[in-house]
Design a protein around this motif. Structure first.
Motif, mmCIF file in Angstrom:
data_model
loop_
_atom_site.group_PDB
_atom_site.id
_atom_site.type_symbol
_atom_site.label_atom_id
_atom_site.label_comp_id
_atom_site.label_asym_id
_atom_site.label_seq_id
_atom_site.Cartn_x
_atom_site.Cartn_y
_atom_site.Cartn_z
ATOM 1 N N GLU A 43 -3.461 -7.646 -6.852
ATOM 2 C CA GLU A 43 -2.507 -6.812 -7.583
ATOM 3 C C GLU A 43 -3.260 -5.760 -8.383
ATOM 4 O O GLU A 43 -4.454 -5.894 -8.641
ATOM 5 C CB GLU A 43 -1.619 -7.673 -8.496
ATOM 6 C CG GLU A 43 -2.398 -8.532 -9.466
ATOM 7 C CD GLU A 43 -1.556 -9.629 -10.097
ATOM 8 O OE1 GLU A 43 -0.580 -10.081 -9.494
ATOM 9 O OE2 GLU A 43 -1.915 -10.041 -11.216
ATOM 10 N N LYS A 45 2.357 -2.495 -16.090
ATOM 11 C CA LYS A 45 3.080 -3.105 -14.964
ATOM 12 C C LYS A 45 2.083 -3.754 -14.019
ATOM 13 O O LYS A 45 0.960 -3.290 -13.877
ATOM 14 C CB LYS A 45 3.888 -2.054 -14.175
ATOM 15 C CG LYS A 45 5.072 -1.486 -14.928
ATOM 16 C CD LYS A 45 5.932 -0.600 -14.041
ATOM 17 C CE LYS A 45 5.148 0.569 -13.479
ATOM 18 N NZ LYS A 45 5.905 1.702 -13.062
ATOM 19 N N THR A 46 2.531 -4.799 -13.360
ATOM 20 C CA THR A 46 1.726 -5.441 -12.324
ATOM 21 C C THR A 46 2.296 -5.024 -10.976
ATOM 22 O O THR A 46 3.490 -5.206 -10.713
ATOM 23 C CB THR A 46 1.785 -6.975 -12.472
ATOM 24 O OG1 THR A 46 1.232 -7.308 -13.751
ATOM 25 C CG2 THR A 46 0.971 -7.663 -11.395
ATOM 26 N N ILE A 47 1.454 -4.421 -10.143
ATOM 27 C CA ILE A 47 1.863 -3.936 -8.825
ATOM 28 C C ILE A 47 1.277 -4.872 -7.776
ATOM 29 O O ILE A 47 0.059 -4.893 -7.582
ATOM 30 C CB ILE A 47 1.351 -2.495 -8.574
ATOM 31 C CG1 ILE A 47 1.659 -1.563 -9.756
ATOM 32 C CG2 ILE A 47 1.895 -1.957 -7.259
ATOM 33 C CD1 ILE A 47 3.097 -1.305 -10.043
ATOM 34 N N ILE A 70 -0.303 -1.823 -1.356
ATOM 35 C CA ILE A 70 0.810 -2.298 -2.176
ATOM 36 C C ILE A 70 1.947 -2.762 -1.275
ATOM 37 O O ILE A 70 2.160 -2.219 -0.186
ATOM 38 C CB ILE A 70 1.283 -1.253 -3.217
ATOM 39 C CG1 ILE A 70 1.848 0.014 -2.594
ATOM 40 C CG2 ILE A 70 0.165 -0.916 -4.198
ATOM 41 C CD1 ILE A 70 2.486 0.967 -3.606
ATOM 42 N N ASP A 104 6.954 0.984 -5.687
ATOM 43 C CA ASP A 104 6.083 0.797 -6.851
ATOM 44 C C ASP A 104 5.095 1.942 -7.017
ATOM 45 O O ASP A 104 4.435 2.055 -8.042
ATOM 46 C CB ASP A 104 5.276 -0.507 -6.717
ATOM 47 C CG ASP A 104 6.126 -1.741 -6.965
ATOM 48 O OD1 ASP A 104 7.191 -1.626 -7.595
ATOM 49 O OD2 ASP A 104 5.703 -2.821 -6.520
ATOM 50 N N TRP A 105 4.961 2.802 -6.000
ATOM 51 C CA TRP A 105 3.914 3.825 -6.013
ATOM 52 C C TRP A 105 4.273 4.982 -6.931
ATOM 53 O O TRP A 105 5.405 5.452 -6.966
ATOM 54 C CB TRP A 105 3.702 4.358 -4.591
ATOM 55 C CG TRP A 105 2.534 5.300 -4.483
ATOM 56 C CD1 TRP A 105 1.246 4.968 -4.213
ATOM 57 C CD2 TRP A 105 2.540 6.727 -4.640
ATOM 58 N NE1 TRP A 105 0.448 6.087 -4.198
ATOM 59 C CE2 TRP A 105 1.222 7.184 -4.458
ATOM 60 C CE3 TRP A 105 3.528 7.663 -4.930
ATOM 61 C CZ2 TRP A 105 0.862 8.520 -4.539
ATOM 62 C CZ3 TRP A 105 3.176 9.002 -5.029
ATOM 63 C CH2 TRP A 105 1.857 9.425 -4.832
ATOM 64 N N VAL A 147 -0.523 4.784 -10.052
ATOM 65 C CA VAL A 147 -0.879 3.698 -9.133
ATOM 66 C C VAL A 147 -1.923 4.214 -8.140
ATOM 67 O O VAL A 147 -2.921 3.545 -7.869
ATOM 68 C CB VAL A 147 0.376 3.144 -8.409
ATOM 69 C CG1 VAL A 147 -0.007 2.157 -7.315
ATOM 70 C CG2 VAL A 147 1.322 2.488 -9.410
ATOM 71 N N GLY A 203 -0.071 4.609 -1.102
ATOM 72 C CA GLY A 203 0.938 3.572 -1.271
ATOM 73 C C GLY A 203 1.694 3.246 -0.005
ATOM 74 O O GLY A 203 2.791 2.696 -0.051
#
Length: 110
Positions: free
Chosen positions: A2, A8-10, A18, A23-24, A28, A102
């Motif tokens: 991750e 935030k945790t991606i 990812i 989430d990108w 990130v 991403g």
């Protein structure tokens, strides 16, 4: 695996891609690039943004030969070639740039 970005945790798979495209964002991308030892500059952003547009249009992350051909068509032969792209992304322009963008791992990449 991750990434931790702005509190935030991606989540990412074992290779660092990812798992949720939503989430990108640029932060990130910078974190992924840092983990890859890549310093993002205008040329690298140009390729990353090109890949994201390509993915939006075709719903697939291109393999390196397809990527080179598409960049050559879009940006010209001085950028659409192996040497230029490998200088930007030494661990593989399709593989490494897609990770930073991403996107899923390109088909045909080992």
């Amino acid at each position: 695996m991750e990434y931790h970005v702005n509190g935030k945790t991606i989540p990412a798979d074992e290779e660092g891609y990812i798992t949720n495209l939503a989430d990108w964002d640029k932060d990130v991308a910078l974190e992924i690039a840092k983990s890859e030892g890549i310093e993002m500059d205008d040329e690298r952003w140009e390729v990353v943004n090109f890949l994201r547009d390509y993915y939006d249009e075709y719903q697939i992350a291109p393999a390196v030969r397809v990527l080179i051909k598409a960049i050559k068509k879009s940006m010209g032969p001085e950028k659409g070639n192996n040497k230029y792209l490998y200088e930007l992304f030494p661990y593989g322009p399709a593989k490494q740039a897609c990770k930073i963008a991403g996107l899923p791992k390109p088909t045909g990449c080992v």
